[in-house]
Design a protein around this motif. Sequence first.
Motif, PDB file in Angstrom:
ATOM      1  N   UNK A 138       7.442  -1.956  12.928  1.00 45.45           N
ATOM      2  CA  UNK A 138       7.119  -3.319  12.500  1.00 45.45           C
ATOM      3  C   UNK A 138       5.662  -3.433  12.093  1.00 45.45           C
ATOM      4  N   UNK A 139       4.773  -2.836  12.874  1.00 48.87           N
ATOM      5  CA  UNK A 139       3.347  -2.884  12.548  1.00 48.87           C
ATOM      6  C   UNK A 139       3.056  -2.180  11.222  1.00 48.87           C
ATOM      7  N   UNK A 140       3.660  -1.019  11.030  1.00 57.42           N
ATOM      8  CA  UNK A 140       3.423  -0.265   9.793  1.00 57.42           C
ATOM      9  C   UNK A 140       3.976  -1.017   8.588  1.00 57.42           C
ATOM     10  N   UNK A 141       5.147  -1.649   8.745  1.00 56.34           N
ATOM     11  CA  UNK A 141       5.733  -2.406   7.635  1.00 56.34           C
ATOM     12  C   UNK A 141       4.888  -3.637   7.294  1.00 56.34           C
ATOM     13  N   UNK A 142       4.326  -4.273   8.305  1.00 54.77           N
ATOM     14  CA  UNK A 142       3.438  -5.420   8.052  1.00 54.77           C
ATOM     15  C   UNK A 142       2.217  -4.968   7.255  1.00 54.77           C
ATOM     16  N   UNK A 143       1.655  -3.823   7.638  1.00 56.73           N
ATOM     17  CA  UNK A 143       0.502  -3.286   6.907  1.00 56.73           C
ATOM     18  C   UNK A 143       0.894  -2.955   5.471  1.00 56.73           C
ATOM     19  N   UNK A 144       2.095  -2.353   5.287  1.00 56.75           N
ATOM     20  CA  UNK A 144       2.567  -2.037   3.942  1.00 56.75           C
ATOM     21  C   UNK A 144       2.742  -3.305   3.109  1.00 56.75           C
ATOM     22  N   UNK A 145       3.262  -4.357   3.734  1.00 54.81           N
ATOM     23  CA  UNK A 145       3.431  -5.631   3.022  1.00 54.81           C
ATOM     24  C   UNK A 145       2.084  -6.205   2.595  1.00 54.81           C
ATOM     25  N   UNK A 146       1.080  -6.103   3.453  1.00 54.33           N
ATOM     26  CA  UNK A 146      -0.261  -6.592   3.110  1.00 54.33           C
ATOM     27  C   UNK A 146      -0.859  -5.786   1.957  1.00 54.33           C
ATOM     28  N   UNK A 147      -0.598  -4.482   1.955  1.00 54.74           N
ATOM     29  CA  UNK A 147      -1.081  -3.640   0.846  1.00 54.74           C
ATOM     30  C   UNK A 147      -0.458  -4.090  -0.469  1.00 54.74           C
ATOM     31  N   UNK A 148       0.864  -4.347  -0.454  1.00 51.28           N
ATOM     32  CA  UNK A 148       1.551  -4.802  -1.667  1.00 51.28           C
ATOM     33  C   UNK A 148       0.998  -6.152  -2.118  1.00 51.28           C
ATOM     34  N   UNK A 149       0.821  -7.068  -1.159  1.00 50.60           N
ATOM     35  CA  UNK A 149       0.341  -8.413  -1.485  1.00 50.60           C
ATOM     36  C   UNK A 149      -1.048  -8.381  -2.117  1.00 50.60           C
ATOM     37  N   UNK A 150      -1.982  -7.676  -1.483  1.00 52.24           N
ATOM     38  CA  UNK A 150      -3.354  -7.634  -2.011  1.00 52.24           C
ATOM     39  C   UNK A 150      -3.407  -6.912  -3.354  1.00 52.24           C
ATOM     40  N   UNK A 151      -2.614  -5.853  -3.505  1.00 54.90           N
ATOM     41  CA  UNK A 151      -2.601  -5.116  -4.773  1.00 54.90           C
ATOM     42  C   UNK A 151      -2.066  -5.986  -5.909  1.00 54.90           C
ATOM     43  N   UNK A 152      -0.987  -6.711  -5.651  1.00 49.60           N
ATOM     44  CA  UNK A 152      -0.402  -7.537  -6.703  1.00 49.60           C
ATOM     45  C   UNK A 152      -1.280  -8.738  -7.027  1.00 49.60           C
ATOM     46  N   UNK A 153      -1.912  -9.343  -6.022  1.00 51.31           N
ATOM     47  CA  UNK A 153      -2.836 -10.451  -6.295  1.00 51.31           C
ATOM     48  C   UNK A 153      -4.001  -9.973  -7.152  1.00 51.31           C
ATOM     49  N   UNK A 154      -4.514  -8.789  -6.815  1.00 51.91           N
ATOM     50  CA  UNK A 154      -5.601  -8.226  -7.608  1.00 51.91           C
ATOM     51  C   UNK A 154      -5.143  -7.947  -9.032  1.00 51.91           C
ATOM     52  N   UNK A 155      -3.912  -7.441  -9.171  1.00 51.16           N
ATOM     53  CA  UNK A 155      -3.380  -7.140 -10.501  1.00 51.16           C
ATOM     54  C   UNK A 155      -3.221  -8.409 -11.327  1.00 51.16           C
ATOM     55  N   UNK A 156      -2.747  -9.486 -10.708  1.00 49.08           N
ATOM     56  CA  UNK A 156      -2.579 -10.762 -11.412  1.00 49.08           C
ATOM     57  C   UNK A 156      -3.927 -11.300 -11.881  1.00 49.08           C
ATOM     58  N   UNK A 157      -4.933 -11.223 -11.019  1.00 47.29           N
ATOM     59  CA  UNK A 157      -6.267 -11.715 -11.386  1.00 47.29           C
ATOM     60  C   UNK A 157      -6.847 -10.934 -12.563  1.00 47.29           C
ATOM     61  N   UNK A 158      -6.570  -9.644 -12.613  1.00 47.73           N
ATOM     62  CA  UNK A 158      -7.081  -8.813 -13.706  1.00 47.73           C
ATOM     63  C   UNK A 158      -6.342  -9.075 -15.024  1.00 47.73           C
ATOM     64  N   UNK A 159      -5.144  -9.611 -14.939  1.00 49.23           N
ATOM     65  CA  UNK A 159      -4.305  -9.767 -16.131  1.00 49.23           C
ATOM     66  C   UNK A 159      -4.214 -11.222 -16.595  1.00 49.23           C
ATOM     67  N   UNK A 160      -5.200 -12.013 -16.249  1.00 53.77           N
ATOM     68  CA  UNK A 160      -5.168 -13.435 -16.621  1.00 53.77           C
ATOM     69  C   UNK A 160      -5.042 -13.616 -18.125  1.00 53.77           C
ATOM     70  N   UNK A 161      -5.871 -12.919 -18.883  1.00 48.96           N
ATOM     71  CA  UNK A 161      -5.837 -13.058 -20.336  1.00 48.96           C
ATOM     72  C   UNK A 161      -4.500 -12.554 -20.912  1.00 48.96           C
ATOM     73  N   UNK A 162      -4.016 -11.437 -20.373  1.00 51.57           N
ATOM     74  CA  UNK A 162      -2.742 -10.885 -20.850  1.00 51.57           C
ATOM     75  C   UNK A 162      -1.603 -11.858 -20.624  1.00 51.57           C
ATOM     76  N   UNK A 163      -1.588 -12.463 -19.441  1.00 52.25           N
ATOM     77  CA  UNK A 163      -0.535 -13.435 -19.131  1.00 52.25           C
ATOM     78  C   UNK A 163      -0.667 -14.663 -20.025  1.00 52.25           C
ATOM     79  N   UNK A 164      -1.930 -15.081 -20.313  1.00 48.54           N
ATOM     80  CA  UNK A 164      -2.147 -16.216 -21.208  1.00 48.54           C
ATOM     81  C   UNK A 164      -1.597 -15.948 -22.593  1.00 48.54           C
ATOM     82  N   UNK A 165      -1.776 -14.721 -23.091  1.00 48.94           N
ATOM     83  CA  UNK A 165      -1.239 -14.357 -24.405  1.00 48.94           C
ATOM     84  C   UNK A 165       0.288 -14.417 -24.393  1.00 48.94           C
TER      85      UNK A 165
END
Length: 394
Positions: A274-301
Amino acid sequence: MNIFHISLNNLKRRKVKMIFLMLGLVVGVATVIALTNIIQAMHIELGDRIDEFGANAIILPRTEGMEMNYGNNVGSDLYLDLQKLTMDDIPKIYESSVAEYINIVSPKLVGAVEAGDQKTIIVGIEPREEFFQKPWFSLKEQAGNQDNLVFIELPEDSIILGSAASEALNMRVGDQVTINQQTFHVYGILDELGSEEDGLIFANLGVVQELLGRPGELSMIEVSAYCNSCPIEEIAMGLEDAMPNSRVTPLRQAALFREETIDNFSSFGIALSSMVLIIAALVVLTTMLSSVNERTREIGIFRAIGFRRSHIIQIIILEVAMVSIIGGIIGYFSGSLMAKYAGPYIAQIQGDIPLQLDLLLPAILLSTGLAIITSIYPAIKAAKLDPAEALRFI
């Protein structure tokens, strides 16, 4: 260009982030698969042990504490009075109140001897009863062509070696060895069992009694009932009543104690997973949030040229799904290999832990489900971006 190709191209352009996301999933899935494999193997081994033990019990001499007083009440001390088991106790088993349950009675005498230039342990047995009681014993080397140990006629001047004992003494079938100044021939060598029997020497009971200078004495008596469901506790009490100089311990209790250990290990495994899966979920969440922030212009297009919010969500979820499927497959094989090579040492399991192919699909579903659920918030956040605001930064 369709949504699939857009997602695939995004993965190619952001390899480092996607690899980091995948590693988080791989670690989480591998941990769950490894612990699941180990726990399953422990339960299987436990079942095998319970089947082997059946309703067996071991009879040992009773040890009693007695007080010894010294003259004039100066003081006292406690010493242990060790009762003895002898061949005369065997008829008492068949005359006991639980004799109807008794199937096999296998007496033994255990002692230390000098074999060649080494000290080792020899066990005196009655071969037919011993090997009939333990059908998992088999010979990897033997004299003659007798494949069934139950029907072996072990000569008085012959011994059977455990696998580790044969290596320690450097003995093979047909070799001669001097034990306590008496010469014996090696009749056979047992297959490796992964237990203490591997280091023992087995010989006829009467021969060992004479060799150790303990005629008629026994170290223990192993008793087997007719069925696994026989009331072993009742059998133990009946045998103690018939033999007041002994204490009877059901061997099945040792396996049941291991079951409690497995349950504790399972609870630990669930908590750790459970602890390892929670950590994995946090890794996915932070990575995807970072990816969305980097792709603001792309998403706008995308939004400006007619992509709907649902399309944006589909693109992000599809990216995560492709990465998570690969992560689930890699995690499955990584966890299986961890269990195979580390499991026997971690859980003290005899034998290998096989590859559980039926866990492959659950591993992929676990990885994919975890990644998609965790990515819903970043995907919705990306879909809600105002295209006019996003295009201001071009």
